[in-house]
Design a protein around this motif. Structure first.
Motif, PDB file in Angstrom:
ATOM      1  N   PHE A   1       0.827  -1.205   0.000  1.00 19.02           N
ATOM      2  CA  PHE A   1       0.000   0.000   0.000  1.00 19.02           C
ATOM      3  C   PHE A   1       0.860   1.254   0.000  1.00 19.02           C
ATOM      4  CE2 PHE A   1       0.752  -1.491   4.309  1.00 19.02           C
ATOM      5  CZ  PHE A   1       1.186  -0.353   4.979  1.00 19.02           C
ATOM      6  N   GLY A   2       0.246   2.360  -0.440  1.00 19.86           N
ATOM      7  CA  GLY A   2       0.876   3.661  -0.334  1.00 19.86           C
ATOM      8  C   GLY A   2       0.487   4.296   0.993  1.00 19.86           C
ATOM      9  N   LEU A   3       1.301   5.235   1.492  1.00 24.05           N
ATOM     10  CA  LEU A   3       1.040   5.891   2.774  1.00 24.05           C
ATOM     11  C   LEU A   3       0.629   7.331   2.510  1.00 24.05           C
ATOM     12  CD1 LEU A   3       3.973   4.040   3.140  1.00 24.05           C
ATOM     13  CD2 LEU A   3       3.181   4.343   5.488  1.00 24.05           C
TER      14      LEU A   3
ATOM     15  N   GLY B   1       5.196  14.831   2.444  1.00 23.32           N
ATOM     16  CA  GLY B   1       5.274  15.880   1.437  1.00 23.32           C
ATOM     17  C   GLY B   1       4.873  15.344   0.085  1.00 23.32           C
ATOM     18  N   SER B   2       5.266  16.058  -0.945  1.00 19.61           N
ATOM     19  CA  SER B   2       4.923  15.662  -2.311  1.00 19.61           C
ATOM     20  C   SER B   2       6.165  15.231  -3.077  1.00 19.61           C
ATOM     21  CB  SER B   2       4.239  16.825  -3.038  1.00 19.61           C
ATOM     22  OG  SER B   2       5.067  17.991  -2.989  1.00 19.61           O
ATOM     23  N   GLY B   3       7.130  14.675  -2.362  1.00 16.72           N
ATOM     24  CA  GLY B   3       8.355  14.230  -3.002  1.00 16.72           C
ATOM     25  C   GLY B   3       8.124  13.100  -3.991  1.00 16.72           C
ATOM     26  N   SER B   4       8.949  13.048  -5.019  1.00 16.99           N
ATOM     27  CA  SER B   4       8.788  12.026  -6.063  1.00 16.99           C
ATOM     28  C   SER B   4       9.237  10.646  -5.607  1.00 16.99           C
ATOM     29  CB  SER B   4       9.586  12.433  -7.310  1.00 16.99           C
ATOM     30  OG  SER B   4      10.980  12.567  -6.990  1.00 16.99           O
ATOM     31  N   ASN B   5      10.001  10.582  -4.540  1.00 21.02           N
ATOM     32  CA  ASN B   5      10.494   9.286  -4.055  1.00 21.02           C
ATOM     33  C   ASN B   5       9.652   8.763  -2.886  1.00 21.02           C
ATOM     34  OD1 ASN B   5      11.390  11.416  -2.489  1.00 21.02           O
ATOM     35  ND2 ASN B   5      13.291  10.392  -1.848  1.00 21.02           N
ATOM     36  N   SER B   6       8.338   8.879  -3.032  1.00 20.65           N
ATOM     37  CA  SER B   6       7.430   8.392  -1.992  1.00 20.65           C
ATOM     38  C   SER B   6       7.451   6.868  -1.956  1.00 20.65           C
ATOM     39  CB  SER B   6       6.007   8.889  -2.239  1.00 20.65           C
ATOM     40  OG  SER B   6       5.548   8.487  -3.512  1.00 20.65           O
ATOM     41  N   PHE B   7       7.086   6.312  -0.796  1.00 16.83           N
ATOM     42  CA  PHE B   7       7.177   4.878  -0.569  1.00 16.83           C
ATOM     43  C   PHE B   7       5.861   4.150  -0.818  1.00 16.83           C
ATOM     44  CE2 PHE B   7      10.627   6.060   2.542  1.00 16.83           C
ATOM     45  CZ  PHE B   7      11.655   5.390   1.895  1.00 16.83           C
ATOM     46  N   ALA B   8       6.015   2.858  -1.146  1.00 13.05           N
ATOM     47  CA  ALA B   8       4.941   1.888  -0.963  1.00 13.05           C
ATOM     48  C   ALA B   8       5.455   0.981   0.157  1.00 13.05           C
ATOM     49  CB  ALA B   8       4.691   1.094  -2.231  1.00 13.05           C
ATOM     50  N   ALA B   9       4.565   0.353   0.890  1.00  8.08           N
ATOM     51  CA  ALA B   9       5.011  -0.420   2.052  1.00  8.08           C
ATOM     52  C   ALA B   9       4.114  -1.627   2.279  1.00  8.08           C
ATOM     53  CB  ALA B   9       5.022   0.472   3.296  1.00  8.08           C
ATOM     54  N   THR B  10       4.594  -2.523   3.132  1.00  4.58           N
ATOM     55  CA  THR B  10       3.797  -3.646   3.634  1.00  4.58           C
ATOM     56  C   THR B  10       4.054  -3.755   5.128  1.00  4.58           C
ATOM     57  OG1 THR B  10       5.592  -5.218   3.171  1.00  4.58           O
ATOM     58  CG2 THR B  10       3.866  -4.994   1.484  1.00  4.58           C
ATOM     59  N   VAL B  11       3.064  -4.302   5.840  1.00  2.00           N
ATOM     60  CA  VAL B  11       3.270  -4.666   7.236  1.00  2.00           C
ATOM     61  C   VAL B  11       3.643  -6.141   7.238  1.00  2.00           C
ATOM     62  CG1 VAL B  11       2.214  -4.933   9.511  1.00  2.00           C
ATOM     63  CG2 VAL B  11       1.647  -2.945   8.096  1.00  2.00           C
TER      64      VAL B  11
ATOM     65  N   LYS C   1       7.724  -2.411   6.274  1.00  2.00           N
ATOM     66  CA  LYS C   1       8.780  -2.604   5.282  1.00  2.00           C
ATOM     67  C   LYS C   1       8.461  -1.799   4.030  1.00  2.00           C
ATOM     68  CE  LYS C   1      11.162  -6.185   2.608  1.00  2.00           C
ATOM     69  NZ  LYS C   1      11.238  -7.648   2.304  1.00  2.00           N
ATOM     70  N   PHE C   2       9.437  -1.026   3.561  1.00  2.00           N
ATOM     71  CA  PHE C   2       9.246  -0.209   2.372  1.00  2.00           C
ATOM     72  C   PHE C   2       9.679  -0.964   1.114  1.00  2.00           C
ATOM     73  CE2 PHE C   2      10.165   2.913   5.831  1.00  2.00           C
ATOM     74  CZ  PHE C   2       8.867   3.403   5.939  1.00  2.00           C
ATOM     75  N   ASP C   3       9.217  -0.463  -0.035  1.00  2.00           N
ATOM     76  CA  ASP C   3       9.462  -1.184  -1.285  1.00  2.00           C
ATOM     77  C   ASP C   3      10.912  -1.091  -1.759  1.00  2.00           C
ATOM     78  OD1 ASP C   3       9.326   1.490  -1.895  1.00  2.00           O
ATOM     79  OD2 ASP C   3       7.849   1.294  -3.503  1.00  2.00           O
ATOM     80  N   ASP C   4      11.757  -0.304  -1.088  1.00  2.00           N
ATOM     81  CA  ASP C   4      13.180  -0.284  -1.435  1.00  2.00           C
ATOM     82  C   ASP C   4      13.985  -1.240  -0.551  1.00  2.00           C
ATOM     83  OD1 ASP C   4      13.165   1.028   0.973  1.00  2.00           O
ATOM     84  OD2 ASP C   4      14.286   2.790   0.285  1.00  2.00           O
ATOM     85  N   GLY C   5      13.285  -2.029   0.289  1.00  2.73           N
ATOM     86  CA  GLY C   5      13.957  -3.014   1.130  1.00  2.73           C
ATOM     87  C   GLY C   5      14.314  -2.522   2.517  1.00  2.73           C
ATOM     88  N   THR C   6      14.104  -1.241   2.803  1.00  2.00           N
ATOM     89  CA  THR C   6      14.392  -0.712   4.139  1.00  2.00           C
ATOM     90  C   THR C   6      13.148  -0.835   5.032  1.00  2.00           C
ATOM     91  OG1 THR C   6      13.745   1.546   3.533  1.00  2.00           O
ATOM     92  CG2 THR C   6      16.055   0.912   3.202  1.00  2.00           C
ATOM     93  N   TYR C   7      13.350  -0.524   6.313  1.00  2.00           N
ATOM     94  CA  TYR C   7      12.278  -0.635   7.298  1.00  2.00           C
ATOM     95  C   TYR C   7      12.138   0.667   8.076  1.00  2.00           C
ATOM     96  CZ  TYR C   7      12.377  -5.716   6.610  1.00  2.00           C
ATOM     97  OH  TYR C   7      12.314  -6.980   6.070  1.00  2.00           O
ATOM     98  N   ALA C   8      10.957   0.861   8.664  1.00  2.00           N
ATOM     99  CA  ALA C   8      10.737   2.043   9.494  1.00  2.00           C
ATOM    100  C   ALA C   8      11.370   1.825  10.865  1.00  2.00           C
ATOM    101  CB  ALA C   8       9.243   2.309   9.643  1.00  2.00           C
ATOM    102  N   VAL C   9      12.234   2.760  11.247  1.00  2.00           N
ATOM    103  CA  VAL C   9      12.906   2.726  12.553  1.00  2.00           C
ATOM    104  C   VAL C   9      12.459   3.972  13.319  1.00  2.00           C
ATOM    105  CG1 VAL C   9      15.134   2.756  13.746  1.00  2.00           C
ATOM    106  CG2 VAL C   9      14.881   1.505  11.581  1.00  2.00           C
ATOM    107  N   VAL C  10      12.222   3.824  14.618  1.00  2.00           N
ATOM    108  CA  VAL C  10      11.758   4.947  15.436  1.00  2.00           C
ATOM    109  C   VAL C  10      12.926   5.536  16.234  1.00  2.00           C
ATOM    110  CG1 VAL C  10      10.154   5.712  17.213  1.00  2.00           C
ATOM    111  CG2 VAL C  10       9.471   3.909  15.629  1.00  2.00           C
ATOM    112  N   ASN C  11      13.136   6.846  16.100  1.00  2.00           N
ATOM    113  CA  ASN C  11      14.149   7.544  16.895  1.00  2.00           C
ATOM    114  C   ASN C  11      13.626   7.786  18.312  1.00  2.00           C
ATOM    115  OD1 ASN C  11      16.091   7.909  14.750  1.00  2.00           O
ATOM    116  ND2 ASN C  11      14.710   9.474  13.904  1.00  2.00           N
ATOM    117  N   ASP C  12      14.505   8.214  19.187  1.00  2.00           N
ATOM    118  CA  ASP C  12      14.123   8.472  20.573  1.00  2.00           C
ATOM    119  C   ASP C  12      13.056   9.555  20.704  1.00  2.00           C
ATOM    120  OD1 ASP C  12      15.917   6.566  21.419  1.00  2.00           O
ATOM    121  OD2 ASP C  12      17.538   8.003  21.845  1.00  2.00           O
ATOM    122  N   ASP C  13      13.055  10.522  19.772  1.00  2.00           N
ATOM    123  CA  ASP C  13      12.066  11.599  19.833  1.00  2.00           C
ATOM    124  C   ASP C  13      10.747  11.233  19.156  1.00  2.00           C
ATOM    125  OD1 ASP C  13      12.805  11.597  17.191  1.00  2.00           O
ATOM    126  OD2 ASP C  13      13.425  13.713  17.121  1.00  2.00           O
ATOM    127  N   GLY C  14      10.652   9.985  18.669  1.00  2.00           N
ATOM    128  CA  GLY C  14       9.411   9.521  18.037  1.00  2.00           C
ATOM    129  C   GLY C  14       9.387   9.643  16.538  1.00  2.00           C
TER     130      GLY C  14
END
Length: 242
Positions: free
Chosen positions: A25-27, A51-61, A68-81
């Motif tokens: 799905f898209g976010l 934003g409206s950046g051209s490099n927007s993600f598609a993802a799966t849970v 998990k994003f479609d470029d093979g990376t994952y969402a990581v949470v920083n200490d500030d959220g």
């Protein structure tokens, strides 16, 4: 035969352990009446922004609750959220999809923190933060099905199961009533003139019962009650015996 059964059980257990990821799905951010409406999640030097950046993600849970994003990376949470791209080992867990929205730790609330002309994508409220929902949108524009890594069945499936059970119960009741009525009719037809028969009554739910009143057919074909005879019941028994 024993080998075949054991193999089937093992394969079934293995299949239950394999849980597929969600649909891709898209976010898309949702904040009606603001400039945050319909923005995409994208990467800016590894930081996740809205934003409206051209490099927007598609993802799966994933089946273990990671985003998990479609470029093979994952969402990581920083200490500030705030979110950033990272490896699977560092990925945050607790993502799911419910009612068409992305959830994190059972909450559909995310935040957009103003950062010049874009917004930092975050899981925590802070200064200059505005609450948003993230719609999980398929390639066709529709929302994707709910997905939970714990494998809990949906309410619609449970409702369908209940409806199936109710239908089966109704059919069983109908069959039971038909068999009972058929058996009584057959017994009444085979009775001789000297046979003592039990009065037949029918209750509201269609079940056929024998009452406590006993009727006897005399030699001339008349029917008389041995005790407690009612006119309606007498007529019913007479009809069966003729």
């Amino acid at each position: 035969m024993k080998f075949s059964t054991a193999l089937s059980v093992a394969l079934f257990a293995l299949a239950k352990m394999v849980v597929a990821d969600s649909e891709e799905f898209g976010l898309i951010s949702i904040r009606s009446g603001s400039d945050l409406q319909y923005l995409s999640v994208y990467s800016d030097s590894g930081a996740l922004k809205l934003g409206s950046g051209s490099n927007s993600f598609a993802a799966t849970v994933t089946d273990d609750g990671k985003l998990k994003f479609d470029d093979g990376t994952y969402a990581v949470v920083n200490d500030d959220g705030s979110f950033k791209e990272g490896s699977e080992n560092d990925a945050a867990t607790g993502f799911s999809i419910k009612d068409g929205n992305l959830n994190y730790k059972s909450s559909s609330g995310f935040y957009a923190v103003k950062d010049d002309s874009s917004y930092i994508f975050s899981s925590k409220q802070s200064d200059n933060a505005t609450g948003v929902a993230i719609r999980a949108t398929s390639k066709t524009g529709s929302v994707v099905p709910d997905f939970s890594p714990d494998g809990v069945a949906s309410s619609s499936s449970a409702s369908s199961s209940s409806a199936t059970k109710s239908t089966s119960s109704t059919e069983s009741t109908k069959a039971s009533t038909t068999i009972s009525a058929s058996s009584v009719s057959s017994a009444a037809s085979s009775a001789s003139s000297s046979t003592v028969v039990s009065a037949i009554s029918q209750i509201n739910d269609g079940q056929v019962q024998a009452s406590n009143t006993v009727y006897e057919q005399t030699e001339n074909g008349a029917v008389k009650a041995a005790a407690g005879m009612g006119a309606g019941a007498l007529a019913a028994v007479a009809a069966l015996l003729l």
